[in-house]
Motif scaffolding. Structure first.
Motif, mmCIF file in Angstrom:
data_model
loop_
_atom_site.group_PDB
_atom_site.id
_atom_site.type_symbol
_atom_site.label_atom_id
_atom_site.label_comp_id
_atom_site.label_asym_id
_atom_site.label_seq_id
_atom_site.Cartn_x
_atom_site.Cartn_y
_atom_site.Cartn_z
ATOM 1 N N LEU A 267 0.779 -1.666 -0.298
ATOM 2 C CA LEU A 267 0.267 0.651 -0.218
ATOM 3 C C LEU A 267 1.130 0.896 0.329
ATOM 4 O O LEU A 267 0.590 2.063 -0.596
ATOM 5 C CB LEU A 267 -1.319 -0.630 0.844
ATOM 6 N N TYR B 118 1.643 2.177 -3.768
ATOM 7 C CA TYR B 118 1.555 2.292 -4.444
ATOM 8 C C TYR B 118 1.400 4.188 -4.827
ATOM 9 O O TYR B 118 1.407 4.513 -5.921
ATOM 10 C CB TYR B 118 -0.263 1.859 -4.141
ATOM 11 N N PRO B 119 1.179 5.076 -3.968
ATOM 12 C CA PRO B 119 1.491 6.118 -4.061
ATOM 13 C C PRO B 119 2.814 6.942 -4.602
ATOM 14 O O PRO B 119 3.303 7.608 -5.187
ATOM 15 C CB PRO B 119 1.393 7.394 -3.123
ATOM 16 N N THR C 242 2.540 5.179 -8.283
ATOM 17 C CA THR C 242 2.595 6.702 -9.243
ATOM 18 C C THR C 242 2.023 7.650 -9.361
ATOM 19 O O THR C 242 1.492 9.066 -9.594
ATOM 20 C CB THR C 242 0.590 6.133 -8.563
ATOM 21 N N ALA D 39 0.545 6.875 -14.872
ATOM 22 C CA ALA D 39 0.630 6.304 -13.638
ATOM 23 C C ALA D 39 -0.698 5.604 -13.076
ATOM 24 O O ALA D 39 -0.823 4.279 -12.400
ATOM 25 C CB ALA D 39 1.119 7.485 -12.768
ATOM 26 N N ARG E 98 -2.796 -0.044 -11.306
ATOM 27 C CA ARG E 98 -3.583 -0.665 -11.113
ATOM 28 C C ARG E 98 -3.153 -1.437 -11.952
ATOM 29 O O ARG E 98 -4.087 -2.968 -10.440
ATOM 30 C CB ARG E 98 -4.845 -0.345 -12.655
ATOM 31 N N LEU F 198 -1.319 -2.501 -7.890
ATOM 32 C CA LEU F 198 -2.112 -3.599 -7.397
ATOM 33 C C LEU F 198 -2.914 -4.317 -7.141
ATOM 34 O O LEU F 198 -3.321 -5.564 -6.723
ATOM 35 C CB LEU F 198 -3.090 -2.196 -6.313
ATOM 36 N N LEU G 96 -9.419 -0.138 3.658
ATOM 37 C CA LEU G 96 -8.752 -1.022 4.178
ATOM 38 C C LEU G 96 -8.741 -2.349 5.122
ATOM 39 O O LEU G 96 -9.191 -3.537 5.073
ATOM 40 C CB LEU G 96 -6.921 -0.831 4.972
ATOM 41 N N PHE H 208 -10.696 0.585 -4.520
ATOM 42 C CA PHE H 208 -8.925 1.606 -4.897
ATOM 43 C C PHE H 208 -9.557 1.796 -6.760
ATOM 44 O O PHE H 208 -9.194 3.004 -6.485
ATOM 45 C CB PHE H 208 -8.516 0.148 -4.902
ATOM 46 N N GLU I 190 -8.949 5.843 -6.713
ATOM 47 C CA GLU I 190 -7.989 6.401 -7.654
ATOM 48 C C GLU I 190 -8.838 7.567 -7.794
ATOM 49 O O GLU I 190 -7.754 7.902 -8.621
ATOM 50 C CB GLU I 190 -8.052 5.038 -8.719
ATOM 51 N N PHE J 112 -8.242 10.896 -6.105
ATOM 52 C CA PHE J 112 -6.320 10.798 -6.043
ATOM 53 C C PHE J 112 -6.613 11.406 -7.383
ATOM 54 O O PHE J 112 -5.097 11.720 -7.840
ATOM 55 C CB PHE J 112 -5.048 9.177 -5.923
ATOM 56 N N PHE J 113 -6.423 10.838 -9.038
ATOM 57 C CA PHE J 113 -5.936 11.066 -9.729
ATOM 58 C C PHE J 113 -6.817 11.959 -10.520
ATOM 59 O O PHE J 113 -5.866 13.185 -11.117
ATOM 60 C CB PHE J 113 -5.856 10.147 -11.177
#
Lengths: 488, 490
Positions: free
Chosen positions: A147, A150-151, A154, A161, A166, A169, B385, B430, B434, B437-438
């Protein structure tokens, strides 16, 4: 012998986790923020080193952080194998931190605080895996590492990224939840414990089919080891900034994968059990296929980092092959290869990053004549390449030598052939890079004949790791001693 | 005073539900403060009961001094004392959190909201503490009726959703009542302990078997166990933010508790689990429920609705765990009642913050949230999580026992369902992370701004930290409480 009880291993794990707080607080003062990273790095390194002496004397150091469920403690135990890995990881963290400063600032990357935070967390998790005394603790830190990285993978937050993250993970988390978790529960249900024991915790009373099933659940479940067909995440993860690829995808993350497999093979199954059921052979075939195929694919890659990634997949399989042949010499070779490959491969990644910082080039075909412009970097590149191929005067020779000796000791002539053939392939994908960098006609050269290396923050680390690679050929301690202690 | 705690924990909220009206007359804003104070006191009572149970063992309390089986008896043992703490703590958190949400969404109904809120909590606590099968029915209805009201306070589709819930909830309650009626006809008693002693001689009777099935079906409808789950998603999605923060974590979990209580304390595990075909059937239903819930959750574009389908999947975890009928499975189920309540609370609190800030609860409302609201997203990440089952969050430890129980019982399909649901949770959470985050924040969003007010953020962050803290202390819950719950012989 009773293990020594000390809080040191716990502190070694926690120091970089706690460093997150000051790193976050000092986000507006980059120099101070990086100072915290270095401070944590040196404290961690010092803690690991302080335990080296007792471990070399054959002692083990233990600390129970919490008994979370009955029979399921979070427990750390430092033994020779764990020490070997922790030493490699904590040493290279400091080097990589220096390199990160040079790389990230030269490229004016965004979100540097986030970057250093998750790097710190990743290192905590790595040391946690190295020192884990049981499968549960190992799993806990293994997931934390997945975990936390991951940051980092990306980091650029663009479409590429996103895609790679994806994939990353899916492979890493999918296998650990889908295979390792049920495998771990089955082991617990069969043996009543998850504690790593020198002779393993499973025995002959279970059927070959069951043991074989469990073995492959773990071997493929720890997909960070990159065994085919669960390897595709690693080339994809190369989208990360280069220091991440260097430390995490040549040292920490991938080595956590092979380390976990080594732990499972030696501490859960035991070499004898695998020998009795003749299960090592199957594992050896998988490793052999991975070695050959990954090396062949590496030949075709033009992106330097992708070429390095496929090389890593092959080299990781060497380590697994070392365990799979069930011979003490091969296992020694495999364990030492954790260290030798780490120093060689991180040098190569540092070089790739330095080239990118200085010239913006990522592909091998665009690097013709670059040696004249960046002689120091490309010199280090040669050293790293030799270490990965396994040629003197680099440490890589020693681990390859023991793997070859081990394959002969085990009477595995096919595997001997694989090792030698793959070394040729390694030479085949690395040496042309070096050759084209220096030996070309002035017309072919893509760079003006003017020396301009990457900044010193990038250059010094890569020269350092290249130097250590050479040093390890002449003086392979303490890694070799630790590996010998770790082999049952 | 201490001896009266079992009564006080019910009487206090019952009386306060009336008094909150007075507070509402004085000024709307006092309702919130009053409720928070009441919930704090109730939590204090629950903690007092914990210490008494731990030092003195099981407490039997006769209401009005009437001896059982004539009078109503309250029983506090190791199982329901955990539930009392859980209910009161979750209610306290939900009460603190409700302030700004009520003010924004249903300012006109503030007083009625808090009246129903406190009554619902009284009902849930009563369902947990009572040792009387008929009294349980009464309290089921109190919590259900207040629940319908709280949900119907929402906008638009909330009315229809609440109506659907009324139908299914009433059917469930009727089934339960019918079952209890059968028991009364055969035994002449409604006291659980009394029934437990009277029933074994009647186990061969078909009436008792029918009673058991009726009660079970009723409780399953109440907890939205597959295939009786259809009322839940809309009811919890369209309820006001403050309602779902209270109702979503607690209602289904208390029903699971009731099922466990009925199996262990009215009937016996030997009776409930003696036909292996039935046991296997229920585990299979749980498997189908888990898989369906997970897949349906993945198909949702509404964040809250996605969470509601996850509740349905998690109910499958708990019912399946109980019907594995072994020590590890039941330990896992009881532990999961607590853990799932905390996870659901955490996620619905986050959903509420999203609604508060963006005016909607679609998944796409979370675009760019890591940058806009990092603290909320930190809490969300932890909760996600935990749902996936990553140690050391709570979700891992109950899943650990559930899987262990399934392996012991060789119920491989249940293991597969748990693994499948973990993977699906990973996928769907996720996917959201995602996006957060993106993607850049949607400029059209109504309420984009800094983090929500402190009275919302403190519960959000506190619960998220709780997921870790409770997870790391799972052994205390298992060793000091749950192990006394499981009947000998399992």
């Amino acid at each position: 012998m009773e293990p020594l009880v000390s809080i040191k291993p716990f502190l070694a794990v926690m120091v970089s986790l706690l460093a997150v707080v000051p790193i976050l607080l000092l986000r507006s003062w980059p120099n101070l923020r990086e100072a915290v990273t270095f401070l944590a790095g040196f404290v961690k390194w010092g803690l690991v080193l302080s335990m080296l002496g007792p471990v070399l004397d054959g002692m083990q150091i233990e600390y129970t952080a919490a008994e979370v469920l009955p029979g399921l403690p979070i427990r750390l135990r430092v033994d020779a194998l764990g020490m070997l890995f922790a030493l490699v990881a904590s040493t290279l963290w400091i080097v990589t931190s220096a390199y990160s400063v040079g790389y990230m600032r030269s490229l004016k990357e965004h979100s540097q605080t986030r970057y250093f935070v998750f790097f710190s967390v990743a290192l905590s998790a790595t040391i946690g895996v190295a020192f884990a005394a049981n499968l549960f603790t190992l799993y806990l830190f293994y997931e934390l590492l997945s975990l936390a990285t991951y940051p980092l993978v990306t980091h650029h937050q663009n479409q590429e990224a996103k895609r790679s993250g994806r994939k990353y993970l899916t492979y890493i988390l999918g296998t650990s939840i889908g295979l390792v978790l049920p495998g771990m529960l089955m082991v617990f249900s069969l043996s009543g414990t998850l504690d790593f024991q020198p002779g393993g915790i499973l025995n002959e009373q279970f059927s070959k089919g069951l043991i074989g099933l469990l073995l492959f659940m773990f071997v493929f479940g720890f997909a960070k080891a990159g065994l085919m067909p669960f390897h595709a995440w690693l080339p994809a993860a190369m989208v990360a900034p280069t220091p991440v690829s260097a430390l995490l995808h040549a040292v920490a993350v991938v080595k956590v994968g092979v380390f976990s497999i080594l732990r499972i093979v030696t501490g859960v199954f035991g070499m004898d059990l695998l020998g009795t059921f003749n299960l090592g052979q199957g594992l050896a075939y998988i490793a052999a296929v991975t070695i050959v195929v990954a090396s062949l694919v590496a030949l075709t890659q033009d992106g330097l980092k992708r070429r390095l990634a496929f090389s890593t997949i092959g080299q990781l399989a060497y380590i697994i092959l070392g365990a799979a042949m069930l011979s003490p010499k091969a296992l020694t070779g495999g364990m030492v290869h954790i260290a030798m490959h780490a120093f060689g491969k991180i040098t190569l990644f540092f070089c790739a990053g330095a080239i990118f910082v200085a010239t913006g080039k990522k592909n091998v075909s665009e690097m013709v004549g670059i040696g004249r412009r960046m002689p120091i970097t490309m010199g280090a590149f040669l050293v790293g390449a030799l270490a990965v191929i396994g040629l003197p005067p680099t440490g890589g020779f020693i681990s390859k030598w023991y793997l070859v000796l081990g394959s002969m000791e085990a009477g595995q002539s096919l595997m001997l052939g694989v090792l030698l053939f793959s070394s040729l392939l390694n030479a085949g994908y690395f040496l042309p890079v070096f050759y084209r960098a220096f030996f070309c006609t002035p017309e072919e050269a893509l760079f003006e004949n003017q020396v301009k290396e990457a900044p010193a923050w990038c250059l010094v680390p890569l020269v350092g790791t290249a130097g250590v690679s050479i040093l390890l050929f002449f003086y392979p301690q303490p890694f070799f001693g630790l590996a010998q202690l770790a082999v049952p | 005073m201490n001896d009266q705690l079992p009564a006080l924990i019910i009487v206090l909220p019952l009386v306060s539900a009336l008094l909150v009206n007075i507070a509402g007359r004085v000024g709307r804003s006092y309702c919130w403060l009053f409720t928070v104070l009441v919930m704090t006191a109730v939590t204090g009572c629950a903690l007092g009961l914990v210490s008494r149970v731990m030092t003195q063992g099981i407490i039997h309390y006769r209401l009005g001094g009437w001896p059982a089986p004539v009078g109503i008896e309250y029983v506090v043992d190791h199982l329901n004392v955990l539930m009392l703490v859980l209910i009161s703590a979750v209610s306290l958190v939900a009460a603190i959190y409700s302030g700004p949400a009520v003010q924004r969404e249903i300012p006109e109904q503030t007083t009625s909201f808090y009246t129903l809120f406190i009554l619902l909590v009284a009902g849930l606590l009563g369902m947990t503490i009572t040792g009387d099968a008929f009294n349980l029915y009464v309290l089921v209805e109190i919590s259900a009726l207040t629940g319908y009201g709280l949900i119907a306070l929402g906008q638009g589709r909330a009315f229809l959703a609440s109506f659907n819930y009324i139908i299914m909830g009433t059917v469930g309650a009727c089934f339960y009542l019918l079952g209890v009626g059968h028991l009364y006809i055969k035994t002449g008693s409604l006291n659980m302990k009394d029934l437990y002693q009277l029933l074994p001689s009647l186990y061969s009777s078909e009436t008792i078997a029918v009673a058991f099935i009726l009660i079970l079906a009723g409780v399953w409808a109440k907890m939205a166990f597959f295939p009786l789950h259809t009322w839940l998603p809309n009811a919890y999605t369209y309820a006001p933010t403050a309602t779902s923060a209270l109702v979503a974590p607690l209602m289904t979990k208390v029903s699971v508790y009731v099922m466990i209580r009925i199996i262990f304390s009215v009937f016996s595990p030997e009776f409930a689990f003696h036909i292996s075909a039935v046991r296997h059937l229920v585990v299979w239903m749980a498997v189908v429920g888990i898989v369906t819930g997970s897949v349906m959750a993945l198909l949702q574009t509404d964040f809250k609705k996605m969470l509601t389908y996850l509740i349905i999947a998690e109910v499958g975890y708990m019912v399946g765990g109980v019907w594995l009928a072994n020590r590890a499975g039941i330990t896992g189920a009881v532990l999961h009642v607590i853990n799932d309540a905390l996870m659901t609370l955490s996620l619905f609190l986050v959903a509420g913050v999203v609604t508060y800030r963006t005016g909607g609860h679609q998944v796409r409302n979370l675009q760019g949230f890591y940058r806009i609201m990092p603290w909320t997203m930190a809490a969300f990440t932890l909760a996600a999580l935990s749902m996936i089952g990553v140690p050391p969050t709570v979700g891992f430890f109950s899943k650990w026992y559930l899987m262990l129980g399934a392996i012991h019982g060789a119920q491989w399909h249940f293991v597969a369902a748990l693994v499948f649901s973990s993977l699906m949770n990973a996928l769907l959470f996720f996917r959201i992370m995602e996006m957060a985050f993106f993607d850049a924040p949607d400029p059209a969003q109504a309420w984009v701004g800094p983090e929500a007010p402190v009275s919302m953020m403190a519960p959000v962050l506190g619960t998220a930290v709780g997921l870790l803290a409770v997870g790391l202390n799972s052994r205390v819950i298992v060793d000091r409480f749950i192990q006394f719950v499981i009947p000998a012989g399992l």
